[in-house]
Scaffold this active site. Structure first.
Site, PDB file in Angstrom:
ATOM      1  N   ALA A  39       0.860  -1.175   0.000  1.00  0.00           N
ATOM      2  CA  ALA A  39       0.000   0.000   0.000  1.00  0.00           C
ATOM      3  C   ALA A  39       0.899   1.228   0.000  1.00  0.00           C
ATOM      4  O   ALA A  39       2.052   1.156   0.425  1.00  0.00           O
ATOM      5  CB  ALA A  39      -0.882  -0.014   1.249  1.00  0.00           C
ATOM      6  N   GLU A  47      -0.413  -9.350  -0.349  1.00  0.00           N
ATOM      7  CA  GLU A  47      -1.792  -9.706   0.016  1.00  0.00           C
ATOM      8  C   GLU A  47      -2.685  -9.750  -1.219  1.00  0.00           C
ATOM      9  O   GLU A  47      -3.554 -10.605  -1.350  1.00  0.00           O
ATOM     10  CB  GLU A  47      -2.331  -8.698   1.043  1.00  0.00           C
ATOM     11  CG  GLU A  47      -1.660  -8.861   2.402  1.00  0.00           C
ATOM     12  CD  GLU A  47      -1.941  -7.721   3.371  1.00  0.00           C
ATOM     13  OE1 GLU A  47      -1.843  -6.548   2.954  1.00  0.00           O
ATOM     14  OE2 GLU A  47      -2.248  -7.993   4.540  1.00  0.00           O
ATOM     15  N   GLU A  73       5.519  -5.206   7.060  1.00  0.00           N
ATOM     16  CA  GLU A  73       4.840  -4.123   7.784  1.00  0.00           C
ATOM     17  C   GLU A  73       5.466  -3.871   9.153  1.00  0.00           C
ATOM     18  O   GLU A  73       5.403  -2.761   9.673  1.00  0.00           O
ATOM     19  CB  GLU A  73       3.340  -4.451   7.941  1.00  0.00           C
ATOM     20  CG  GLU A  73       2.531  -4.315   6.657  1.00  0.00           C
ATOM     21  CD  GLU A  73       2.498  -5.578   5.813  1.00  0.00           C
ATOM     22  OE1 GLU A  73       3.337  -6.481   6.011  1.00  0.00           O
ATOM     23  OE2 GLU A  73       1.617  -5.656   4.927  1.00  0.00           O
ATOM     24  N   GLY A 102       0.732  -5.027   1.109  1.00  0.00           N
ATOM     25  CA  GLY A 102      -0.520  -5.130   0.366  1.00  0.00           C
ATOM     26  C   GLY A 102      -0.338  -5.752  -1.011  1.00  0.00           C
ATOM     27  O   GLY A 102      -1.267  -6.367  -1.545  1.00  0.00           O
TER      28      GLY A 102
HETATM   29  N1  DAK Z   1       4.585   3.183  -0.756  1.00  0.00           N
HETATM   30  C1  DAK Z   1       4.967   4.347  -1.349  1.00  0.00           C
HETATM   31  N2  DAK Z   1       6.090   4.479  -2.098  1.00  0.00           N
HETATM   32  C2  DAK Z   1       6.861   3.389  -2.256  1.00  0.00           C
HETATM   33  C3  DAK Z   1       6.542   2.155  -1.654  1.00  0.00           C
HETATM   34  C4  DAK Z   1       5.328   2.070  -0.873  1.00  0.00           C
HETATM   35  N3  DAK Z   1       4.900   0.926  -0.317  1.00  0.00           N
HETATM   36  N4  DAK Z   1       7.511   1.261  -1.973  1.00  0.00           N
HETATM   37  C5  DAK Z   1       8.404   1.932  -2.747  1.00  0.00           C
HETATM   38  N5  DAK Z   1       8.009   3.208  -2.915  1.00  0.00           N
HETATM   39  C6  DAK Z   1       8.689   4.265  -3.679  1.00  0.00           C
HETATM   40  C7  DAK Z   1       9.881   4.822  -2.916  1.00  0.00           C
HETATM   41  O1  DAK Z   1       9.466   5.782  -1.979  1.00  0.00           O
HETATM   42  C8  DAK Z   1      10.704   5.404  -4.051  1.00  0.00           C
HETATM   43  O2  DAK Z   1      10.119   6.629  -4.422  1.00  0.00           O
HETATM   44  P1  DAK Z   1      11.044   7.952  -4.667  1.00  0.00           P
HETATM   45  O3  DAK Z   1      11.820   8.125  -3.424  1.00  0.00           O
HETATM   46  O4  DAK Z   1      11.878   7.562  -5.860  1.00  0.00           O
HETATM   47  O5  DAK Z   1      10.055   9.035  -4.956  1.00  0.00           O
HETATM   48  C9  DAK Z   1      10.456   4.419  -5.191  1.00  0.00           C
HETATM   49  O6  DAK Z   1       9.242   3.728  -4.858  1.00  0.00           O
HETATM   50  C10 DAK Z   1      11.552   3.381  -5.335  1.00  0.00           C
HETATM   51  O7  DAK Z   1      11.740   2.749  -4.078  1.00  0.00           O
HETATM   52  P2  DAK Z   1      13.170   2.633  -3.347  1.00  0.00           P
HETATM   53  O8  DAK Z   1      14.041   3.803  -3.700  1.00  0.00           O
HETATM   54  O9  DAK Z   1      12.909   2.393  -1.914  1.00  0.00           O
HETATM   55  O10 DAK Z   1      13.734   1.333  -4.081  1.00  0.00           O
HETATM   56  P3  DAK Z   1      14.763   0.258  -3.487  1.00  0.00           P
HETATM   57  O11 DAK Z   1      15.103  -0.617  -4.637  1.00  0.00           O
HETATM   58  O12 DAK Z   1      15.869   0.926  -2.731  1.00  0.00           O
HETATM   59  O13 DAK Z   1      13.910  -0.591  -2.414  1.00  0.00           O
HETATM   60  C11 DAK Z   1      11.940  -1.814  -1.658  1.00  0.00           C
HETATM   61  C12 DAK Z   1      12.827  -1.377  -2.858  1.00  0.00           C
HETATM   62  C13 DAK Z   1      10.721  -2.505  -2.188  1.00  0.00           C
HETATM   63  C14 DAK Z   1      12.752  -2.799  -0.785  1.00  0.00           C
HETATM   64  C15 DAK Z   1      11.593  -0.560  -0.809  1.00  0.00           C
HETATM   65  O14 DAK Z   1      11.009   0.408  -1.681  1.00  0.00           O
HETATM   66  C16 DAK Z   1      10.595  -0.841   0.271  1.00  0.00           C
HETATM   67  O15 DAK Z   1      10.948  -1.409   1.318  1.00  0.00           O
HETATM   68  N6  DAK Z   1       9.332  -0.430   0.069  1.00  0.00           N
HETATM   69  C17 DAK Z   1       8.304  -0.518   1.080  1.00  0.00           C
HETATM   70  C18 DAK Z   1       7.835  -1.937   1.237  1.00  0.00           C
HETATM   71  C19 DAK Z   1       6.771  -2.046   2.354  1.00  0.00           C
HETATM   72  O16 DAK Z   1       7.057  -1.714   3.512  1.00  0.00           O
HETATM   73  N7  DAK Z   1       5.580  -2.469   1.979  1.00  0.00           N
HETATM   74  C20 DAK Z   1       4.463  -2.570   2.944  1.00  0.00           C
HETATM   75  C21 DAK Z   1       3.683  -1.276   2.915  1.00  0.00           C
HETATM   76  S1  DAK Z   1       2.385  -1.274   4.136  1.00  0.00           S
HETATM   77  C22 DAK Z   1      -5.224  -1.636   4.969  1.00  0.00           C
HETATM   78  C23 DAK Z   1      -4.814  -2.937   4.827  1.00  0.00           C
HETATM   79  C24 DAK Z   1      -3.536  -3.204   4.358  1.00  0.00           C
HETATM   80  C25 DAK Z   1      -2.662  -2.166   4.059  1.00  0.00           C
HETATM   81  C26 DAK Z   1      -3.067  -0.877   4.180  1.00  0.00           C
HETATM   82  C27 DAK Z   1      -4.367  -0.598   4.629  1.00  0.00           C
HETATM   83  N8  DAK Z   1      -6.546  -1.352   5.516  1.00  0.00           N
HETATM   84  C28 DAK Z   1      -7.262  -2.401   6.209  1.00  0.00           C
HETATM   85  C29 DAK Z   1      -7.134  -0.055   5.348  1.00  0.00           C
HETATM   86  C30 DAK Z   1      -1.320  -2.499   3.595  1.00  0.00           C
HETATM   87  C31 DAK Z   1      -0.232  -1.906   4.086  1.00  0.00           C
HETATM   88  C32 DAK Z   1       1.083  -2.039   3.401  1.00  0.00           C
HETATM   89  O17 DAK Z   1       1.215  -2.627   2.352  1.00  0.00           O
END
Ligand code: DAK
Length: 257
Positions: A65, A111, A131, A108
């Site tokens: 997400a 998921e 997360e 997400g």
């Molecule tokens: N959200 C927003 N931007 C993201 C992102 C994300 N999840 N993942 C990557 N990006 C963006 C980065 O900010 C970066 O943007 P700029 O800085 O260039 O503007 C660009 O994508 C490239 O990412 P990185 O520079 O970080 O690239 P790397 O190769 O260094 O790293 C990575 C890749 C995938 C390891 C890293 O980006 C990363 O760790 N990303 C986050 C992964 C994560 O934590 N995912 C879980 C998110 S929480 C809900 C239910 C469920 C959810 C929400 C609500 N409800 C019941 C309402 C779900 C929650 C989630 O998914």
């Protein structure tokens, strides 16, 4: 129809939805989710489509997400957000949905792939529920679906320590259907979808429904449910056609009726 965050196309009887936000690793913001669900609903309602493929880019299926979108949210805002409703809509899609996953499928994104019916993975695919690194836990089924798929030991390591699964690990633990080279993962998924799309449409829907019922029902209730769905198929023209075609050694022509 033009979209901001996705691309859609068809190949024969396969409908393809491709996330198109690769600069943000296909982070699932509300626009992307809303467009995706509208496209899935449209393919589901289209008789010319038999099976759907959802995919991202080679680097990322979806990295979760959109963290930037939810960083400042309150619990009330999260609860009111339509985000979780998109997963419920995905569950309502009657046609088979295959996720073609390359690169990151995180949070997400993981998921969403798990909420599809099958996953074709590229060798580069990485599945994770990181997360915990953000001070939260999965909220769209990660703790449940991942644990059902890979078992408690590994799921705990993923949820508590942010461990990713490689594509081969995902295959070994039954999370994905097959692992193929990165150059062909999408074609393989479309090929599989095309085979499925040629099958009897109503039976496809009921088969999917019956398998998914395993997660909702006791074995006894599930067996009874399956039997009722089985009986009901004898009211379809496709059952008569399928059995007649077998007996007369010819290819069936499904009508979806
Ligand atoms: N959200 C927003 N931007 C993201 C992102 C994300 N999840 N993942 C990557 N990006 C963006 C980065 O900010 C970066 O943007 P700029 O800085 O260039 O503007 C660009 O994508 C490239 O990412 P990185 O520079 O970080 O690239 P790397 O190769 O260094 O790293 C990575 C890749 C995938 C390891 C890293 O980006 C990363 O760790 N990303 C986050 C992964 C994560 O934590 N995912 C879980 C998110 S929480 C809900 C239910 C469920 C959810 C929400 C609500 N409800 C019941 C309402 C779900 C929650 C989630 O998914």
């Amino acid at each position: 129809m033009t979209h901001e965050y996705i691309l859609t196309r068809t190949e024969g009887r396969v409908g393809i939805v491709q996330f198109n936000r690769s600069k943000a690793l296909n982070a699932l913001n509300s626009g992307l989710m809303s467009e995706t669900m509208d496209a899935l609903d449209a393919f589901d309602a289209d008789d010319a489509i038999g099976c759907i493929v959802v995919t991202g880019s080679e680097r990322a299926f979806a990295a979760g997400a959109d963290i930037k979108e939810m960083a400042d949210a309150t619990p009330a805002e999260m609860m009111a957000s339509p985000f979780i409703g998109y997963w419920d809509r995905l569950r309502q899609i009657g046609k088979p949905v295959i996720a073609a996953v390359s690169g990151y499928a995180l949070g997400g994104g993981c998921e969403l792939a798990m909420a599809c019916d099958m996953i074709v993975a590229s060798e580069t695919a990485r599945f994770g529920q990181p997360e915990i690194n953000l001070g939260v836990i999965p909220g769209a089924g990660g703790t449940q679906r991942m644990t059902l798929a890979v078992g408690k030991a590994l799921a705990m390591e993923m949820m508590l320590n942010g461990r990713y699964l490689t594509a081969d690990e995902a295959l070994k633990h039954g999370l994905v259907n097959r692992v193929v080279p990165a150059e062909v993962y999408l074609n393989e998924a479309i090929k599989l979808a095309a085979e499925i799309a040629e099958r009897a449409p109503i039976a496809l829907r009921l088969a999917k429904e019956a398998v998914n019922a395993v997660y909702e029902m006791s074995l006894q209730t599930g067996l009874a449910y399956e039997r009722h769905l089985f009986y009901s198929l004898f009211s379809t023209a496709d059952q008569k056609e399928g059995m007649d075609a077998f007996i007369n050694k010819r290819k069936p022509e499904w009508k979806g009726k």
